[in-house]
Design a protein around this motif. Structure first.
Motif, short mmCIF file in Angstrom:
data_model
loop_
_atom_site.label_atom_id
_atom_site.label_comp_id
_atom_site.label_asym_id
_atom_site.label_seq_id
_atom_site.Cartn_x
_atom_site.Cartn_y
_atom_site.Cartn_z
N ALA A 1 33.09 43.06 30.06
CA ALA A 1 34.23 42.46 29.44
C ALA A 1 33.80 40.97 28.77
N ALA A 2 32.80 40.42 29.52
CA ALA A 2 32.32 39.28 29.23
C ALA A 2 31.56 39.21 27.79
N TRP A 3 31.02 40.30 27.75
CA TRP A 3 29.82 40.47 26.38
C TRP A 3 30.56 41.05 25.37
N LEU A 4 31.56 41.94 25.60
CA LEU A 4 32.33 42.84 24.45
C LEU A 4 33.85 42.22 24.21
N MET A 5 34.38 41.55 24.94
CA MET A 5 35.89 41.04 24.75
C MET A 5 36.00 39.93 24.27
N ASP A 6 36.82 39.28 23.49
CA ASP A 6 37.24 38.19 23.26
C ASP A 6 37.95 37.30 24.12
N ASN A 7 38.88 37.81 24.73
CA ASN A 7 39.88 37.20 25.83
C ASN A 7 39.43 38.11 27.19
N SER A 8 38.48 37.78 27.67
CA SER A 8 37.70 38.54 28.65
C SER A 8 38.09 38.16 30.26
N TYR A 9 38.55 36.96 30.14
CA TYR A 9 38.92 36.16 31.79
C TYR A 9 39.63 37.45 32.58
N SER A 10 40.73 37.95 32.39
CA SER A 10 41.45 38.95 33.26
C SER A 10 40.71 40.03 33.69
N VAL A 11 39.87 40.66 32.81
CA VAL A 11 39.23 41.81 32.88
C VAL A 11 37.87 41.36 33.69
N ILE A 12 37.21 40.18 33.56
CA ILE A 12 36.44 39.78 34.47
C ILE A 12 36.81 39.42 35.81
N LEU A 13 38.01 39.16 36.04
CA LEU A 13 38.83 38.82 37.44
C LEU A 13 38.81 40.22 38.02
N LEU A 14 39.34 41.22 37.07
CA LEU A 14 39.42 42.66 37.58
C LEU A 14 37.85 43.14 38.10
N GLY A 15 37.10 43.00 37.48
CA GLY A 15 35.60 43.39 37.75
C GLY A 15 35.27 42.77 39.19
N ARG A 16 35.68 41.42 39.21
CA ARG A 16 35.44 40.68 40.52
C ARG A 16 36.22 41.11 41.67
N ILE A 17 37.32 41.67 41.46
CA ILE A 17 38.25 42.10 42.73
C ILE A 17 37.38 43.48 43.01
N ILE A 18 37.07 44.43 42.21
CA ILE A 18 36.51 45.56 42.64
C ILE A 18 35.09 45.33 43.41
N GLN A 19 34.62 44.12 42.94
CA GLN A 19 33.32 43.91 43.59
C GLN A 19 33.46 43.58 44.91
N GLY A 20 34.59 42.82 45.19
CA GLY A 20 34.97 42.15 46.46
C GLY A 20 35.34 43.48 47.39
N LEU A 21 35.98 44.36 46.65
CA LEU A 21 36.16 45.71 47.23
C LEU A 21 35.10 46.22 48.00
N GLY A 22 33.99 46.22 47.16
CA GLY A 22 32.66 47.07 47.79
C GLY A 22 32.09 46.08 48.65
N ALA A 23 32.06 44.56 48.39
CA ALA A 23 31.44 43.81 49.35
C ALA A 23 31.84 43.98 50.93
N ALA A 24 33.19 44.48 50.79
CA ALA A 24 34.00 44.58 52.21
C ALA A 24 33.04 45.29 53.03
#
Length: 418
Positions: A93-116
């Motif tokens: 998202a950060a690499w390919l999207m112009d307005n990437s903040y919301s998708v970066i947050l989505l990825g971070r949420i998925i990472q958090g689910l894994g970190a659990a």
């Protein structure tokens, strides 16, 4: 368990918290750059840490039950894979999207689910594989690995960000996928009967908290407070170093690593020394909180960078005394059948402490330096009082009987039931 298997398993398990902690700590030195590149507010950038930790904190009790029901490895390995996938989503998202903040947050949420399903379950796995002094040592190594990851991650994050600021996201999948293979093949989990069905399981947990909640809940709060302060301070220092002192890149990562070095060395020594000595555990825990309180109060009077780092390092040493003691108490507080859930609940409140640190610190930073650290000193005093009066382990027996005595006898012997 053979010595070879014990060493192999300990290495694999110790790498789990190291990789898990990269999820936040490696991004801390990158946050000011991300803020500038994506035109974010201080609160928005704090959510990069918060959403990861909040997602983990909410889902941890679920994976704790699953690990008790079906086994630790069957939770840890898929969790590492999900953790890596979240990093790929945020990075792309950060690499390919112009307005990437919301998708970066989505990825971070998925990472958090894994970190659990990583570090909290690793604590339960240690309790399954080791016992007595070896268990305390393994828990100390586990906490030290957590701290060692915090030491390395600001330096690694700053170094990788020299390529481009979002390159750090692509580090996660590489490390997570490799570790998943290592855990799967390197840890031979003991065979055990399948865990209890959910209704029976919840009844057992209710009984545990009825018997031990008087000290167990305060212990959860104390551990959460330690991580809340630690990540809040890292967030604060990262911003201050760049905004006021114009320190960036690897140098900033190295400075952020100094307080964490104090914590990791202390954690390792503490875990190796406390064993199952409950009176010693209490003394070390209280001493750690006193150090943390004193450092937060002292640093409120200074804004000179060297003094700040020195005083904060003293506080980190206090945290290094505190956390292994809590880990030993909590991990050994219950029988193995419910251990995954208890350590997961503890992991959950630790993650929630991390989650709320950066947003609250970003708000306090708008007021003043003294407000930040006086507030933390007040919180430390409250935590110290709570620990002193509520967390009171029993005495340790000497000789063979003391070695066999479990931490489930924190206040009185458990009477076997039919």
């Amino acid at each position: 368990m053979s010595e070879k298997q014990g060493i192999s398993a300990m290495i694999a398990i110790s790498l789990i918290p190291l990789v898990m902690v990269l999820g936040n700590s490696m991004l801390v030195p990158v946050l000011p750059t991300m803020k500038a590149k994506l035109h974010l507010s201080q609160f928005q950038v704090s959510l990069i840490i918060t959403m990861f930790s909040l997602a983990a904190g909410i889902i941890i009790p679920v994976v704790g039950y699953l690990s008790d029901r079906f086994g630790r490895k069957l939770v840890i390995v898929p969790s590492l894979i999900v953790y890596g996938i979240g990093g790929i989503i945020s990075g792309l998202a950060a690499w390919l999207m112009d307005n990437s903040y919301s998708v970066i947050l989505l990825g971070r949420i998925i990472q958090g689910l894994g970190a659990a399903g990583t570090s909290p379950i690793a604590m339960a796995l240690i309790g399954d594989l080791y016992s007595g002094a070896q268990e305390s040592k393994a828990l100390g190594i586990n906490e030290s690995s957590n701290g060692f990851g915090k030491i390395l991650s600001p330096i690694i994050g700053s170094s990788i960000a020299l390529i481009t600021w979002f390159a750090v996201f692509f580090t996660f999948p590489v490390l997570c996928f490799l570790l998943a293979l290592f855990v799967w093949f390197g840890v031979k989990e003991k065979k055990k009967a399948q865990g209890k069905p959910l209704p029976e399981y919840l009844t057992a947990l209710k009984k545990i908290f009825k018997q031990k909640g008087k000290w167990l809940i305060p212990a959860f709060f104390v551990g959460s407070t330690g991580l809340f302060i630690l990540f809040g301070i890292l967030f604060y220092l990262s911003d201050v170093l760049e905004a006021i002192f114009k320190v960036d890149g690897i140098l900033k990562g190295s400075i952020l690593a100094i307080p964490l070095m104090g914590m990791v060395v202390t954690s390792y020594i503490t875990g190796a020394k406390i064993k199952q000595n409950k009176p010693l555990i209490r003394k070390v825990m209280i001493s750690g909180l006193v150090l943390l309180t004193a450092s937060m109060f002292a640093v409120s009077f200074f804004k000179q960078i060297y003094l700040m780092i020195g005083l904060i390092t003293i506080g980190s040493i206090g945290t290094g005394l505190l956390l292994p003691c809590l880990n030993t108490l909590i991990t050994g507080a219950v029988e193995k059948a419910e251990r995954g859930m208890i350590t997961s609940l503890y992991g959950s409140v630790r993650f929630l402490g991390v989650a709320f640190g950066p947003p609250l610190f970003s708000w306090l930073m708008k007021i003043s330096h003294k407000t930040v650290f006086f507030s933390m000193a007040g919180l430390c005093i409250l935590t110290l009082i709570l620990a002193f009066f509520m967390i009171k382990p029993g005495k340790t027996k000497k000789g063979a009987a003391g070695e066999k005595e479990r931490l489930t006898t924190l206040f009185k012997k458990r009477v076997p039931t039919n």
